[in-house]
Design an enzyme around this catalytic site. Structure first.
Site, mmCIF file in Angstrom:
data_model
loop_
_atom_site.group_PDB
_atom_site.id
_atom_site.type_symbol
_atom_site.label_atom_id
_atom_site.label_comp_id
_atom_site.label_asym_id
_atom_site.label_seq_id
_atom_site.Cartn_x
_atom_site.Cartn_y
_atom_site.Cartn_z
ATOM 1 N N GLU A 158 21.476 -10.997 -69.354
ATOM 2 C CA GLU A 158 22.449 -9.995 -68.918
ATOM 3 C C GLU A 158 23.237 -10.461 -67.701
ATOM 4 O O GLU A 158 24.453 -10.240 -67.613
ATOM 5 C CB GLU A 158 21.742 -8.674 -68.619
ATOM 6 C CG GLU A 158 21.246 -7.960 -69.875
ATOM 7 C CD GLU A 158 20.470 -6.699 -69.570
ATOM 8 O OE1 GLU A 158 20.287 -6.394 -68.366
ATOM 9 O OE2 GLU A 158 20.029 -6.013 -70.515
ATOM 10 N N HIS A 192 24.168 -0.916 -73.473
ATOM 11 C CA HIS A 192 22.874 -0.247 -73.596
ATOM 12 C C HIS A 192 22.960 1.016 -74.456
ATOM 13 O O HIS A 192 21.978 1.757 -74.561
ATOM 14 C CB HIS A 192 22.337 0.123 -72.205
ATOM 15 C CG HIS A 192 21.983 -1.069 -71.364
ATOM 16 N ND1 HIS A 192 22.941 -1.863 -70.763
ATOM 17 C CD2 HIS A 192 20.781 -1.610 -71.022
ATOM 18 C CE1 HIS A 192 22.346 -2.831 -70.086
ATOM 19 N NE2 HIS A 192 21.045 -2.702 -70.233
#
Length: 302
Positions: A158, A192
């Site tokens: 990420e 997400h």
């Protein structure tokens, strides 16, 4: 590092399209083994997570390669390219210690709560923090696939995609530093959104409840993403947001209140005030760069 500065280095539209594409790739590829490759369902949770690790690794490598061709790097030199991603050895200890210490200030209330709970659990008011227990905890984590997910694979991939690649593109696309710090976390949180469907199906809860839970998580993700982006823009070092990401994953949400003791709230307030006071001094670009304070438009901050 020889990069063209700010506006004109990369078309703004190209930077945005590339960032959106990286976000979609990062999420979509997670479902490719079953939807595209038609592989059988994983036989265990460990197999399921290993597949996701491979997919996340592939999407990260693709993003790094694509970003390398878009960034306006004058000469193809590995040191220049790694510097554009914030991957460098010099000033590593500053990029680890200062941001980690800064981030831990927000968890003073959590530290107090953990100590207080340990005292309450042990009648002799002694906390067992032996070196052997620490070693045992670390060894057990090596064989725990969830530990690899939360503390290694997820933070590393990420940060490389949503900080190293996207922030470099947006800054070279002419976006101001404050705009980047507010924009990139939105893409980070959208990555997400797949948790909404997964939580709804796995927990067998209503879509409304799942939306509330995931919505809260997304809000926290935006806040942390802004902070991680701030660290990367200020320090120009990928280690700064990476260690903070790992630390926050370990600690969870900061504790700001507890019925057990009022010291938790006092510690949280004291830590938050210290955090705000030290935010800019401990992330000063001069602490992380030898000759220039203008790496990726740092001048906008000073």
């Amino acid at each position: 590092m020889e990069l063209y500065s700010g506006a004109g280095g990369v078309p703004a539209s190209l930077a945005i399209v590339a960032c959106i594409g990286m976000t979609i790739l990062y999420v979509a590829i997670l479902y490719s083994p079953t939807l595209i490759l038609r592989l059988p369902p994983p036989s265990s949770f460990k197999t399921f997570m290993i597949r996701r690790f491979i997919c996340a690794g592939i999407s990260t490598v693709v993003s790094l390669v694509v970003c390398a061709f878009i960034l306006p790097i004058k000469r193809w030199n590995m040191s220049y390219l790694l510097s554009a991603y914030g991957i460098r050895l010099h000033h590593t200890w500053e990029a680890v210690v200062f941001p980690l210490g800064l981030t831990s200030l927000m968890y003073i209330g959590s530290f107090i709560l953990k100590i207080w709970s340990s005292w309450a659990e042990h009648g002799d008011h002694q906390i067992d923090i032996s070196f052997q227990n620490l070693i045992n905890w670390m060894v057990s984590g090596v064989y725990d696939i969830s530990v690899w997910r939360m503390y290694i694979v997820a933070p590393l991939t990420e940060e490389l995609v949503f900080r190293a690649c996207m922030i470099s593109l947006l800054l070279c696309g002419g976006f101001k530093a404050y705009t980047v710090i507010l924009l990139s976390p939105v893409l980070f949180s959208l990555a997400h959104l797949n948790h909404l469907l997964e939580y709804h199906m796995q927990q067998n809860t209503s879509l409304l409840k799942a939306s509330m839970v995931v919505g809260f998580q997304l809000g926290y993700t935006v806040i942390f993403g802004s902070y991680a982006s701030f660290l990367f823009v200020r320090t120009g070092h990928i280690a700064a947001p990476l260690v903070s990401h790992i630390f926050c994953n370990i600690m969870g949400l900061p504790a700001f209140f507890s019925r057990r003791t009022w010291l938790v709230s006092v510690g949280f307030v004291a830590g938050a005030i210290s955090f705000v006071y030290l935010l800019f001094p401990l992330t000063s670009p001069s602490l992380y760069n030898d000759n220039c304070e203008c790496w990726h438009t740092y001048c906008y901050w000073t």
